[in-house]
Structure formats: structure tokens, C-alpha cells
Design a protein around this motif. Structure first.
Motif, PDB file in Angstrom:
ATOM      1  N   GLY B  84       0.851  -1.187   0.000  1.00  0.00           N
ATOM      2  CA  GLY B  84       0.000   0.000   0.000  1.00  0.00           C
ATOM      3  C   GLY B  84       0.886   1.235   0.000  1.00  0.00           C
ATOM      4  N   THR B  85       0.261   2.374   0.138  1.00  0.00           N
ATOM      5  CA  THR B  85       1.015   3.619   0.208  1.00  0.00           C
ATOM      6  C   THR B  85       0.989   4.122   1.646  1.00  0.00           C
ATOM      7  OG1 THR B  85       0.468   4.200  -2.073  1.00  0.00           O
ATOM      8  CG2 THR B  85       1.248   5.975  -0.655  1.00  0.00           C
ATOM      9  N   TYR B  86       2.149   4.413   2.164  1.00  0.00           N
ATOM     10  CA  TYR B  86       2.280   4.879   3.543  1.00  0.00           C
ATOM     11  C   TYR B  86       2.502   6.396   3.551  1.00  0.00           C
ATOM     12  CZ  TYR B  86       2.568   0.028   4.952  1.00  0.00           C
ATOM     13  OH  TYR B  86       2.264  -1.306   5.184  1.00  0.00           O
ATOM     14  N   PHE B  87       1.740   7.054   4.384  1.00  0.00           N
ATOM     15  CA  PHE B  87       1.862   8.497   4.526  1.00  0.00           C
ATOM     16  C   PHE B  87       2.217   8.840   5.972  1.00  0.00           C
ATOM     17  CE2 PHE B  87       0.237   9.911   0.500  1.00  0.00           C
ATOM     18  CZ  PHE B  87      -0.687   8.968   0.114  1.00  0.00           C
ATOM     19  N   CYS B  88       3.140   9.766   6.117  1.00  0.00           N
ATOM     20  CA  CYS B  88       3.268  10.372   7.436  1.00  0.00           C
ATOM     21  C   CYS B  88       2.454  11.661   7.429  1.00  0.00           C
ATOM     22  CB  CYS B  88       4.721  10.640   7.806  1.00  0.00           C
ATOM     23  SG  CYS B  88       5.573  11.888   6.801  1.00  0.00           S
ATOM     24  N   GLY B  89       1.909  11.971   8.573  1.00  0.00           N
ATOM     25  CA  GLY B  89       1.160  13.205   8.757  1.00  0.00           C
ATOM     26  C   GLY B  89       1.741  13.937   9.950  1.00  0.00           C
ATOM     27  N   THR B  90       1.962  15.196   9.791  1.00  0.00           N
ATOM     28  CA  THR B  90       2.592  15.942  10.874  1.00  0.00           C
ATOM     29  C   THR B  90       1.717  17.091  11.335  1.00  0.00           C
ATOM     30  OG1 THR B  90       3.779  17.343   9.293  1.00  0.00           O
ATOM     31  CG2 THR B  90       4.908  15.370  10.078  1.00  0.00           C
ATOM     32  N   GLU B  91       1.770  17.330  12.608  1.00  0.00           N
ATOM     33  CA  GLU B  91       1.028  18.423  13.218  1.00  0.00           C
ATOM     34  C   GLU B  91       1.987  19.330  13.969  1.00  0.00           C
ATOM     35  OE1 GLU B  91      -1.624  15.729  15.559  1.00  0.00           O
ATOM     36  OE2 GLU B  91      -3.173  17.115  14.898  1.00  0.00           O
ATOM     37  N   ARG B  92       1.753  20.631  13.822  1.00  0.00           N
ATOM     38  CA  ARG B  92       2.406  21.590  14.693  1.00  0.00           C
ATOM     39  C   ARG B  92       1.317  22.191  15.558  1.00  0.00           C
ATOM     40  NH1 ARG B  92       5.328  25.710  11.232  1.00  0.00           N
ATOM     41  NH2 ARG B  92       5.977  26.437  13.288  1.00  0.00           N
ATOM     42  N   VAL B  93       1.662  22.582  16.743  1.00  0.00           N
ATOM     43  CA  VAL B  93       0.666  23.044  17.695  1.00  0.00           C
ATOM     44  C   VAL B  93      -0.181  24.142  17.073  1.00  0.00           C
ATOM     45  CG1 VAL B  93       0.263  24.142  19.920  1.00  0.00           C
ATOM     46  CG2 VAL B  93       2.086  22.466  19.664  1.00  0.00           C
ATOM     47  N   GLY B  94      -1.481  23.974  17.147  1.00  0.00           N
ATOM     48  CA  GLY B  94      -2.402  24.945  16.603  1.00  0.00           C
ATOM     49  C   GLY B  94      -2.597  24.855  15.109  1.00  0.00           C
ATOM     50  N   ASN B  95      -2.000  23.873  14.466  1.00  0.00           N
ATOM     51  CA  ASN B  95      -2.130  23.733  13.022  1.00  0.00           C
ATOM     52  C   ASN B  95      -2.740  22.385  12.662  1.00  0.00           C
ATOM     53  OD1 ASN B  95      -0.606  26.102  11.552  1.00  0.00           O
ATOM     54  ND2 ASN B  95       0.590  25.557  13.329  1.00  0.00           N
ATOM     55  N   ASP B  96      -3.134  22.286  11.420  1.00  0.00           N
ATOM     56  CA  ASP B  96      -3.776  21.071  10.957  1.00  0.00           C
ATOM     57  C   ASP B  96      -2.755  20.074  10.436  1.00  0.00           C
ATOM     58  OD1 ASP B  96      -5.667  23.597   9.593  1.00  0.00           O
ATOM     59  OD2 ASP B  96      -6.386  22.382  11.250  1.00  0.00           O
ATOM     60  N   MET B  97      -3.232  18.918  10.115  1.00  0.00           N
ATOM     61  CA  MET B  97      -2.383  17.842   9.639  1.00  0.00           C
ATOM     62  C   MET B  97      -1.882  18.141   8.227  1.00  0.00           C
ATOM     63  SD  MET B  97      -1.623  14.533  10.502  1.00  0.00           S
ATOM     64  CE  MET B  97      -3.066  13.864  11.279  1.00  0.00           C
ATOM     65  N   ARG B  98      -0.601  17.897   8.032  1.00  0.00           N
ATOM     66  CA  ARG B  98      -0.014  17.957   6.695  1.00  0.00           C
ATOM     67  C   ARG B  98       0.564  16.593   6.398  1.00  0.00           C
ATOM     68  NH1 ARG B  98      -2.532  21.945   6.981  1.00  0.00           N
ATOM     69  NH2 ARG B  98      -1.873  24.100   6.624  1.00  0.00           N
ATOM     70  N   PHE B  99       0.374  16.124   5.174  1.00  0.00           N
ATOM     71  CA  PHE B  99       0.818  14.788   4.814  1.00  0.00           C
ATOM     72  C   PHE B  99       2.044  14.841   3.915  1.00  0.00           C
ATOM     73  CE2 PHE B  99      -2.369  12.075   6.622  1.00  0.00           C
ATOM     74  CZ  PHE B  99      -3.447  12.909   6.793  1.00  0.00           C
ATOM     75  N   GLY B 100       2.912  13.857   4.104  1.00  0.00           N
ATOM     76  CA  GLY B 100       4.028  13.678   3.205  1.00  0.00           C
ATOM     77  C   GLY B 100       3.551  13.177   1.848  1.00  0.00           C
ATOM     78  N   ALA B 101       4.471  13.094   0.921  1.00  0.00           N
ATOM     79  CA  ALA B 101       4.124  12.711  -0.452  1.00  0.00           C
ATOM     80  C   ALA B 101       3.747  11.236  -0.581  1.00  0.00           C
ATOM     81  CB  ALA B 101       5.276  13.038  -1.389  1.00  0.00           C
ATOM     82  N   GLY B 102       4.114  10.456   0.417  1.00  0.00           N
ATOM     83  CA  GLY B 102       3.741   9.039   0.391  1.00  0.00           C
ATOM     84  C   GLY B 102       4.869   8.142  -0.090  1.00  0.00           C
ATOM     85  N   THR B 103       4.855   6.915   0.410  1.00  0.00           N
ATOM     86  CA  THR B 103       5.808   5.878  -0.008  1.00  0.00           C
ATOM     87  C   THR B 103       5.004   4.669  -0.457  1.00  0.00           C
ATOM     88  OG1 THR B 103       7.511   6.596   1.557  1.00  0.00           O
ATOM     89  CG2 THR B 103       7.645   4.319   0.730  1.00  0.00           C
ATOM     90  N   ARG B 104       5.157   4.327  -1.719  1.00  0.00           N
ATOM     91  CA  ARG B 104       4.433   3.169  -2.255  1.00  0.00           C
ATOM     92  C   ARG B 104       5.224   1.914  -1.962  1.00  0.00           C
ATOM     93  NH1 ARG B 104       0.664   2.597  -6.701  1.00  0.00           N
ATOM     94  NH2 ARG B 104       0.880   4.830  -6.993  1.00  0.00           N
ATOM     95  N   LEU B 105       4.667   1.051  -1.148  1.00  0.00           N
ATOM     96  CA  LEU B 105       5.317  -0.193  -0.751  1.00  0.00           C
ATOM     97  C   LEU B 105       4.655  -1.363  -1.456  1.00  0.00           C
ATOM     98  CD1 LEU B 105       7.379  -1.514   1.287  1.00  0.00           C
ATOM     99  CD2 LEU B 105       5.396  -1.953   2.726  1.00  0.00           C
ATOM    100  N   THR B 106       5.465  -2.145  -2.152  1.00  0.00           N
ATOM    101  CA  THR B 106       4.980  -3.353  -2.824  1.00  0.00           C
ATOM    102  C   THR B 106       5.698  -4.552  -2.245  1.00  0.00           C
ATOM    103  OG1 THR B 106       4.634  -2.108  -4.864  1.00  0.00           O
ATOM    104  CG2 THR B 106       4.639  -4.513  -5.026  1.00  0.00           C
ATOM    105  N   VAL B 107       4.950  -5.491  -1.731  1.00  0.00           N
ATOM    106  CA  VAL B 107       5.523  -6.729  -1.202  1.00  0.00           C
ATOM    107  C   VAL B 107       5.160  -7.855  -2.158  1.00  0.00           C
ATOM    108  CG1 VAL B 107       5.649  -8.320   0.740  1.00  0.00           C
ATOM    109  CG2 VAL B 107       5.285  -5.870   1.147  1.00  0.00           C
ATOM    110  N   LYS B 108       6.172  -8.545  -2.653  1.00  0.00           N
ATOM    111  CA  LYS B 108       5.960  -9.623  -3.604  1.00  0.00           C
ATOM    112  C   LYS B 108       6.201 -10.975  -2.946  1.00  0.00           C
ATOM    113  CE  LYS B 108       7.028  -6.943  -7.737  1.00  0.00           C
ATOM    114  NZ  LYS B 108       7.804  -6.889  -8.998  1.00  0.00           N
ATOM    115  N   PRO B 109       5.518 -11.998  -3.465  1.00  0.00           N
ATOM    116  CA  PRO B 109       5.701 -13.335  -2.876  1.00  0.00           C
ATOM    117  C   PRO B 109       7.133 -13.841  -3.059  1.00  0.00           C
ATOM    118  CG  PRO B 109       3.783 -13.289  -4.302  1.00  0.00           C
ATOM    119  CD  PRO B 109       4.516 -11.999  -4.514  1.00  0.00           C
TER     120      PRO B 109
END
Lengths: 115, 109
Positions: B84-109
Motif C-alpha cells: 500500500g502507500t504509507y503516509f506520514c502526517g505531521t502536526e504543529r501546535v495549533g495547526n492542521d495535519m499535513r501529509f508527506g508525499a507518500g511511499t508506495r510499498l509493494t511486497v511480492k511473494p
């Protein structure tokens, strides 16, 4: 934890028209957030909706284009107005669960295609 | 301000490990981690609030450095379900969530 019902799940709209997206939360929340996610991209905050006050918009988003209503503590709508193909995206509403569970819960999203 | 997330994409074989990083130029109030599967909404994994904190959830864990400017997500002994795609989200005090660009993770058998 809170559950958000978002609708419609998808729609195809003609350019120049408007679409209203609804989010219903099964508990009262102070703030609701509206995000846009273009295909393969991150989530971009459009605005924060507080009950009883004007929504706060992020840079690049304006009220005339994305009017938001927040009539009570469990419901909000986002309207995408005068649509163009560039508005094609996924729109998600979200809430902050706060302590002690933390984390944001998202609605299932609205996939909008403008033709 | 959007956090910087890396790498953009990772391809693993089942059982391999991965690390995803998230950084900010300023100290943060908190860091969230989310996973999004294709066609679905993001799902919350965990939050880190304290500098130096480490937190784990089964084989997925995360750390938050002392200065509260960098977080890493660790996926060990990866499973197919971790894709799936993993996102980090960051908050600074008094501010809303901002998301990173995402990391697409593929797990193969």
C-alpha cells in the motif's frame, strides 16, 4: 471509534456544474477536515470546518469554488462549484479522534470525474 | 508545511524489512502514520507525541527523534498485506495535519 459516512462515492459531472459531497459522523466532533487527493498523490488539505463559524481555507482554495457548510456537530458538506476537468480528484472528509484514541478517521472518499 | 517523506517507492519480497522516513524543518507536535490501499481511504496506524518515543504495532513500529523533527516507520518481516502507500502526517501546535508525499510499498511473494 467514530464512523464517517460519505456520499456520493463517485460521480461523473459535466464541466460548469456543481457537486455537493456530504459527510455524516456518528458522534459529535468540533472540527471536520476536507482533503483532496489526486490520483497517485498525497492528501492536500482544502479547509477546516468548525460548527458555527466560517470554514478556514488553505492557500490555493477559495470559498467561492469550494463552499462548505457545517450546520451541526455531526454533519458537513463540501461543494465543488463550476467544475472543470482539473477538479477531477478524490475528495475526503476527516475528523481528529483526539485523546485517548488519536489519529484521523477518513470518510470513504468521493471519486469525482469532470468531463 | 508538508513533511519530506522518503523513499518514494519500495519493492520487497515477503519477509524482508523496510524503513520509511519522514522529516520536518521545524519541531512537530506529533507525527502520524497511515496506510492507504488502492481505492480505499487512509487508515491510521499510530501516532508519536514525545521526543525519543518508540512505538510498535505487531511487526510495524515507529520512532520519533529527540528533536521531534524526524520519524521513521519500520516494517519487519513484511507480509503481502503490508502493500500500500504509507503516509506520514505531521502536526504543529495549533495547526492542521499535513501529509508527506507518500511511499508506495509493494511486497511480492
Amino acid at each position: 471509534s467514530a464512523v464517517i459516512s460519505q456520499k456520493p462515492s463517485r460521480d461523473i459531472c459535466q464541466r460548469g456544474t456543481s457537486l455537493t459531497i456530504q459527510c455524516q459522523v456518528d458522534s459529535q466532533v468540533t472540527m471536520m477536515f476536507w482533503y483532496r487527493q489526486q490520483p497517485g498523490q498525497s492528501l492536500t488539505l482544502i479547509a477546516t470546518a468548525n460548527q458555527g463559524s466560517e470554514a478556514t481555507y488553505e492557500s490555493g482554495f477559495v470559498i467561492d469554488k469550494f463552499p462548505i457548510s457545517r450546520p451541526n456537530l455531526t454533519f458537513s458538506t463540501l461543494t465543488v462549484s463550476n467544475m472543470s476537468p482539473e477538479d477531477s480528484s478524490i475528495y475526503l472528509c476527516s475528523i481528529d479522534r483526539g485523546a485517548p484514541n488519536y489519529g484521523y478517521t477518513f470518510g470513504s472518499g468521493t471519486r469525482l470525474t469532470v468531463v | 508545511q508538508q513533511p519530506v517523506q522518503s523513499p518514494q517507492a519500495v519493492i520487497l519480497r515477503e519477509g524482508e524489512d523496510a524503513v520509511i522516513n519522514c522529516s520536518s524543518s521545524k519541531a512537530l507536535y506529533s507525527v502520524h502514520w497511515y496506510r492507504q490501499k488502492h481505492g480505499e481511504a487512509p487508515v491510521f496506524l499510530m501516532i508519536l507525541l514525545k521526543g525519543g518515543e518508540q512505538k510498535g504495532h505487531e511487526k510495524i513500529s515507529a520512532s520519533f527523534n529527540e528533536k521531534k523533527q524526524q520519524s521513521s516507520l519500520y516494517l519487519t518481516a513484511s507480509q503481502l498485506s503490508y502493500s500500500g502507500t504509507y503516509f506520514c502526517g505531521t502536526e504543529r501546535v495549533g495547526n492542521d495535519m499535513r501529509f508527506g508525499a507518500g511511499t508506495r510499498l509493494t511486497v511480492k511473494p
